[in-house]
Design a protein around this motif. Sequence first.
Motif, short mmCIF file in Angstrom:
data_model
loop_
_atom_site.label_atom_id
_atom_site.label_comp_id
_atom_site.label_asym_id
_atom_site.label_seq_id
_atom_site.Cartn_x
_atom_site.Cartn_y
_atom_site.Cartn_z
N LEU A 95 -6.58 17.33 4.63
CA LEU A 95 -6.99 16.33 3.60
C LEU A 95 -7.69 15.17 4.67
O LEU A 95 -7.38 14.93 5.67
CB LEU A 95 -5.48 15.74 3.26
N ALA A 96 -8.63 14.33 3.58
CA ALA A 96 -9.29 13.23 4.34
C ALA A 96 -8.62 12.11 3.73
O ALA A 96 -8.32 12.11 2.50
CB ALA A 96 -10.57 13.31 3.81
N ILE A 97 -8.23 11.07 4.44
CA ILE A 97 -7.45 9.82 4.24
C ILE A 97 -8.15 8.71 4.71
O ILE A 97 -8.77 8.70 5.80
CB ILE A 97 -6.01 9.99 4.71
N GLU A 98 -8.34 7.66 3.99
CA GLU A 98 -8.65 6.38 4.15
C GLU A 98 -8.19 5.80 5.72
O GLU A 98 -6.85 5.87 5.63
CB GLU A 98 -8.62 5.23 3.26
N PRO A 99 -8.81 5.68 6.78
CA PRO A 99 -8.22 5.22 7.94
C PRO A 99 -7.33 3.82 7.89
O PRO A 99 -6.16 3.89 8.58
CB PRO A 99 -9.33 4.81 8.84
N MET A 100 -7.47 2.96 6.99
CA MET A 100 -6.56 1.89 6.95
C MET A 100 -5.39 2.27 6.08
O MET A 100 -4.36 1.62 6.29
CB MET A 100 -7.15 0.68 6.18
N ARG A 101 -5.26 3.25 5.62
CA ARG A 101 -3.98 3.80 4.92
C ARG A 101 -3.29 5.00 5.39
O ARG A 101 -2.20 5.41 5.01
CB ARG A 101 -4.18 4.30 3.25
N ALA A 102 -3.84 5.50 6.72
CA ALA A 102 -3.06 6.64 7.45
C ALA A 102 -2.00 6.34 7.88
O ALA A 102 -1.13 7.22 8.05
CB ALA A 102 -4.03 6.99 8.76
N GLY A 103 -1.66 5.30 8.18
CA GLY A 103 -0.20 4.70 8.64
C GLY A 103 1.01 4.99 7.73
O GLY A 103 1.87 5.06 7.83
N GLU A 104 0.58 5.07 6.28
CA GLU A 104 1.43 5.13 5.12
C GLU A 104 1.68 6.79 5.08
O GLU A 104 3.04 6.96 4.20
CB GLU A 104 0.83 4.67 3.74
#
Length: 325
Positions: free
Chosen positions: A179-188
């Motif tokens: 899965l590809a995730i926005e880096p700024m939201r990866a911590g969620e």
Amino acid sequence: ATAAAAADAGGAVLVRTALPSRQDMPLTMPVFGDIVAGKIESQSFPQAGQLTRTAVVAGQAVQRGDLLAVMASDPNALVAYEQAASALEFAQQELRRQKELLALQLSTQSQVDSAAKAAADAQTALAAQTRLNGAHGTAELRAPFDGVVSALLLAQGDRVAAGATVVQLGRTDTLKVLLAIEPMRAGEVQPGMKVTLAAPRDGAPAIAGSVFSVQNMVDPKTQMAGAIVMLPAQAGLPVGAHVQGVIELARSKAWAVPRQAVLVDDQGAYLFQVVQDKARRVAVRKVVEGDRVVGVDGALDAALPVVVLGNYELKDGAELRRSAP
């Protein structure tokens, strides 16, 4: 037509309404990714030789026992096998001779034991050469499990060293979704979170999984962070397929209303509730986004219906008349 309808009703705007409900709704993150094979294993020949045939191509699905490649054995391997076979025959003859001499009291038990050990060592050496395919001019490499060819590292005609990787085979009994995730939201995103993937075919049920791991790095090509979801082979997704889905981050209580009920202007998101056939504007905050239903937070009254259709024309305090559902 709308103006005429409003005039007929004494200036009241015709609207359609629905009751809001307080629900436990999931907080989700939309994601996309690609299906890849599970564990990738390298397949090789135990002996050296020359590759005479490649029976597969990269991306090809194979079943257990399918032919992957054929190799002509190295002449040195054939010579080594013949030497091992000859040594075994000599050791066995020597063992028989020592036993005959022992029966005539012309040899000792120690000499017989030494001959027996030499015969056993020669048998072991021949077995090793057999495993190296020294007894045959060609060797076949077959798939040890169901899978998909992820890479073919050698071409037909190449000289092959013993143990050199010829084919990389990915297992299809378990699949992975990258899965590809926005880096700024990866911590969620955390391991164990539920993931729902859209079905590859219309009408098929959605596919459920969970986050196996989160990659703490950004892909230099896509500039996206990654997460891995493990799926069973029964998911029915082909390797290489592109999929979309959502990750359930948490759950929260919110007012569930139809998506078209929520409007946005300079003051923010809002909707209208019906109070004694009049529109009352209520400021809300979107908490959960869905295809048809939106979860909002605000000072809503559960007993008052929400305007679903006709709300674009309304102002706070406007007269309303409701249509049949």
